[in-house]
Design a protein around this motif. Structure first.
Motif, PDB file in Angstrom:
ATOM      1  N   ARG A 298       0.870  -1.174   0.000  1.00 35.83           N
ATOM      2  CA  ARG A 298       0.000   0.000   0.000  1.00 35.83           C
ATOM      3  C   ARG A 298       0.906   1.223   0.000  1.00 35.83           C
ATOM      4  O   ARG A 298       1.793   1.341   0.851  1.00 35.83           O
ATOM      5  CB  ARG A 298      -0.918   0.019   1.217  1.00 35.83           C
ATOM      6  CG  ARG A 298      -1.910   1.186   1.247  1.00 35.83           C
ATOM      7  CD  ARG A 298      -2.850   1.048   2.443  1.00 35.83           C
ATOM      8  NE  ARG A 298      -3.775   2.151   2.563  1.00 35.83           N
ATOM      9  CZ  ARG A 298      -4.936   2.240   1.929  1.00 35.83           C
ATOM     10  NH1 ARG A 298      -5.303   1.267   1.117  1.00 35.83           N
ATOM     11  NH2 ARG A 298      -5.734   3.270   2.088  1.00 35.83           N
ATOM     12  N   VAL A 299       0.698   2.118  -0.943  1.00 32.59           N
ATOM     13  CA  VAL A 299       1.599   3.244  -1.138  1.00 32.59           C
ATOM     14  C   VAL A 299       0.834   4.548  -0.990  1.00 32.59           C
ATOM     15  O   VAL A 299      -0.392   4.606  -1.169  1.00 32.59           O
ATOM     16  CB  VAL A 299       2.283   3.193  -2.520  1.00 32.59           C
ATOM     17  CG1 VAL A 299       3.180   1.972  -2.629  1.00 32.59           C
ATOM     18  CG2 VAL A 299       1.253   3.207  -3.640  1.00 32.59           C
ATOM     19  N   VAL A 300       1.562   5.601  -0.636  1.00 37.55           N
ATOM     20  CA  VAL A 300       1.059   6.973  -0.624  1.00 37.55           C
ATOM     21  C   VAL A 300       1.669   7.681  -1.819  1.00 37.55           C
ATOM     22  O   VAL A 300       2.887   7.668  -1.996  1.00 37.55           O
ATOM     23  CB  VAL A 300       1.424   7.689   0.684  1.00 37.55           C
ATOM     24  CG1 VAL A 300       0.984   9.147   0.639  1.00 37.55           C
ATOM     25  CG2 VAL A 300       0.803   6.986   1.873  1.00 37.55           C
ATOM     26  N   LEU A 301       0.837   8.259  -2.651  1.00 35.95           N
ATOM     27  CA  LEU A 301       1.326   8.906  -3.862  1.00 35.95           C
ATOM     28  C   LEU A 301       0.710  10.282  -4.016  1.00 35.95           C
ATOM     29  O   LEU A 301      -0.356  10.580  -3.465  1.00 35.95           O
ATOM     30  CB  LEU A 301       1.056   8.043  -5.103  1.00 35.95           C
ATOM     31  CG  LEU A 301      -0.361   7.527  -5.367  1.00 35.95           C
ATOM     32  CD1 LEU A 301      -1.205   8.567  -6.083  1.00 35.95           C
ATOM     33  CD2 LEU A 301      -0.321   6.260  -6.203  1.00 35.95           C
ATOM     34  N   ALA A 302       1.397  11.118  -4.780  1.00 34.38           N
ATOM     35  CA  ALA A 302       0.892  12.428  -5.178  1.00 34.38           C
ATOM     36  C   ALA A 302       0.527  12.350  -6.646  1.00 34.38           C
ATOM     37  O   ALA A 302       1.246  11.734  -7.443  1.00 34.38           O
ATOM     38  CB  ALA A 302       1.949  13.506  -4.941  1.00 34.38           C
ATOM     39  N   ALA A 303      -0.579  12.973  -7.024  1.00 35.72           N
ATOM     40  CA  ALA A 303      -1.066  12.874  -8.393  1.00 35.72           C
ATOM     41  C   ALA A 303      -1.877  14.109  -8.736  1.00 35.72           C
ATOM     42  O   ALA A 303      -2.413  14.801  -7.858  1.00 35.72           O
ATOM     43  CB  ALA A 303      -1.918  11.614  -8.580  1.00 35.72           C
ATOM     44  N   THR A 304      -1.943  14.377 -10.026  1.00 37.50           N
ATOM     45  CA  THR A 304      -2.882  15.380 -10.514  1.00 37.50           C
ATOM     46  C   THR A 304      -4.276  14.757 -10.564  1.00 37.50           C
ATOM     47  O   THR A 304      -4.442  13.537 -10.419  1.00 37.50           O
ATOM     48  CB  THR A 304      -2.468  15.869 -11.895  1.00 37.50           C
ATOM     49  OG1 THR A 304      -2.464  14.754 -12.806  1.00 37.50           O
ATOM     50  CG2 THR A 304      -1.083  16.488 -11.861  1.00 37.50           C
TER      51      THR A 304
END
Length: 634
Positions: A599-605
């Protein structure tokens, strides 16, 4: 999306869903807005309309505005209560999500039960202050959705139920504002992360943080083309951006003194006052001096001399008849010392009893306290802020005028010093050591009280960091501008709880994976927690291969989500950073392969996250900003 509410949070939430996420929203509000401040609600409506107009105009003015996302459409319905007929007319049967943000918990629960029956696959977001009741309601509604859709997993994540409290969601931003001077924060796994703009010297690179989120416009404005901001740049673009401002992610930290370690027993210093301790020490010295003098005068053994001195001290019948004159004088002096010892012993007993009796009562600010946060108000918001400050091990002194306030029990349990008194009275803030404080958080429910406390604190400490909770947005703007003009070197922030809570409610309506949103000029970056399994763009790929510049980027790995709490090393020859107090692993090596169980934490548009999660963008996004807008649903 359907939003039902009776105060400013409903309007704020509607503006957030339309302006940030570009969703279609149906707003259900009471016809006369009874029970709320009508002027504020009217201003909130005007703010909503003005914000949406700006979003639409900005979308129309940009050619190919897919990066920022299109603005949504909405309609407003007037209804006294969210009955089954009202929810049906609002289109709950066809809606993707429903937010119930009435100020009354019972109204929200009743409407949620009805909505779950009308649409088992509906994503529900409830506003409840009672957190324990909220957990039970959340489990009940999720179980009802699972049974209605034919199995425990039939509902999927789209039928999730999320219970939030505006106090809980606004507390992290208020704490971050007091500690770091900003409310642009994302809360994940107990951490507070903030986006910071850094402008380097000419010809140099900005200092990196946990991750570089964006490269700012060269001229400080989003004009499009090469001058616009570059979201989620790759390493080559960051190295080439010399002299260009960046937006980096970093953990909110506190520079002041931390709390002392917890102690199980009452310390001797807190058991007796300083004056009493000196009195006891002086009497002990007198007894020792008398024992030494008796030893010298009579020539007896030192232990016998000390024993005889104690007999004389406690007036035990052993008169020195027939003894030398020196022995008789020493006996008289010992008796006199014993008389002086009696009141001191009585005072020690009374102080000890009082200390143990008040061990569970409210504490007073200790002497020499500095670098702390003065929290004004222990109501619904203040209690949550106090709990969050103590979780971050930040020293706090509370000021409360109501001896029956709900937060006093929490302060007593957490052993937090409390000053009981009206802050408008002289000497109350001084008792809270405001002149040596790090920041002032005024979060009472009365705007004028918060303003008066801030102004008085400014007169004592012109450079004090001040955070005010003000209900009226226009009033908050005027106060902020005036205080900034009068004290340009001081940090002043005015915050509205509904304004701070709206992003969290909007993120919950988009799905539980949304952690928050941070604006970058005219664009928005979303932060999400995503399970790798089921996403072809992530599963089986390395961190470098899963990174798509301008769309999404993996920031951290949630080790707490791994089965059994254990996880293999990312690479045998490479180390990684794990922030203390969380299960998030940062600075993952590019060679680490993402697995289905991760399970990952990501930044995205917005468009990148929609593509990654398989959420089809609205039809108006495919038509372009200037294309025809879909008609409103009846």
């Amino acid at each position: 999306m359907v939003v039902c509410g009776d105060d400013g949070l409903a309007h704020r939430l509607t503006a957030e869903l339309r302006g940030v996420y570009g969703e279609q929203v149906t707003l259900v509000v009471p016809p006369s807005e009874r029970g709320v401040r009508t002027q504020v609600v009217g201003r909130a409506r005007a703010t909503t309309a003005a914000l949406l107009d700006r979003v639409v105009n900005a979308t129309v003015n940009r050619a190919g505005g897919a990066a920022a996302g299109p603005a949504g459409t909405s309609q407003v319905m007037a209804a006294a209560e969210p009955t089954e007929e009202v929810l049906g007319a609002a289109g709950v049967e066809r809606a993707a999500a429903l937010a119930l943000v009435y100020d009354d918990d019972e109204t929200n629960i009743r409407a949620a039960l009805t909505a779950r029956r009308l649409n088992p696959r509906l994503r529900l977001v409830l506003r409840l202050y009672n957190r324990r009741l909220g957990q039970y309601i959340e489990e009940l509604l999720d179980q009802a959705a699972a049974l209605a859709t034919g199995g425990a997993d039939g509902a999927g994540s789209d039928a999730s139920t999320t219970v939030l409290s505006d106090a809980d969601t606004a507390a992290p931003a208020l704490v971050a504002t007091a500690v770091a001077g900003t409310s642009k924060v994302v809360q994940t796994d107990g951490l507070l992360l903030r986006a910071v703009e850094r402008t380097p010297m000419a010809g140099q690179l900005a200092q990196p943080g946990l991750a570089t989120l964006a490269l700012l416009s060269a001229d400080g404005a989003d004009n499009g083309g090469e001058q616009g901001p570059e979201l989620l740049p790759d390493a080559a673009a960051v190295r080439a951006a010399t002299g260009r401002g960046t937006v980096v992610l970093e953990q909110v930290s506190y520079a002041g003194p931390e709390l002392p370690p917890a102690r199980g027993a009452v310390a001797f210093a807190s058991l007796f006052s300083r004056r009493l301790r000196w009195s006891l020490a002086g009497l002990a010295g007198c007894v020792l001096a008398l024992a030494v003098a008796l030893w010298v005068v009579t020539g007896t053994h030192p232990l016998s001399a000390f024993y005889l001195t104690l007999l004389d001290l406690f007036a035990i019948d052993d008169p020195a008849i027939g003894a030398s004159v020196g022995r008789q004088i020493l006996q008289l002096l010992s008796g006199l010392t014993g008389l002086l010892l009696l009141p001191v012993l009585l005072a020690a007993v009374l102080e000890a009893l009082g200390t143990f009796r008040t061990a569970s009562a409210l504490r007073k600010p200790p002497r020499g306290l500095s670098g702390h946060v003065v929290l004004l108000g222990l109501g619904k918001i203040g209690t949550r802020v106090l709990t969050r400050l103590r979780e971050l091990r930040i020293p706090v002194v509370c000021v409360e005028s109501d001896p029956e306030a709900r937060g006093l029990a929490t302060a007593r349990r957490l052993r937090v010093p409390v000053v009981l008194g009206d802050v408008t009275q002289e000497g109350v803030l001084e008792a809270a050591k405001i002149h040596r404080a790090h920041a002032l958080l005024a979060v009472t429910s009365v705007d004028t009280t918060n303003l008066e406390a801030a102004l008085y604190a400014r007169s004592v400490r012109p450079d004090l960091r001040t955070v005010l909770r003000l209900y009226d947005d226009d009033f908050a703007t005027a106060v902020y501008r005036t205080l900034r003009a009068a004290h340009p070197r001081a940090s002043t922030r005015s915050r509205s709880v509904t304004h701070l809570a709206a992003p969290a409610f909007a993120g919950a309506m988009m799905g539980r994976q949304i952690l928050g949103a941070i604006p970058v000029e005219r664009h928005v970056l979303l932060f999400a927690a995503v399970d790798v399994g089921g996403h072809a763009q992530l599963e089986g790929r390395t961190v470098a291969e899963a990174f798509r510049p301008g769309a999404w980027r993996v920031l951290a790995l949630d080790t707490a989500a791994a089965s059994g709490g254990r996880r293999e090393e990312p690479a045998a020859e490479e180390a990684y950073d794990d922030l203390p107090g969380s299960g998030l692993v940062w600075d993952l090596p590019d060679t680490y392969v993402l697995r289905a169980t991760d399970r990952v934490v990501l930044a995205a548009t917005r468009t990148g996250l929609a593509e990654l999660l398989g959420r089809r963008p609205p039809e108006r996004a495919l038509l372009g900003a200037a294309g025809p807008r879909p008609p409103l649903r009846p």
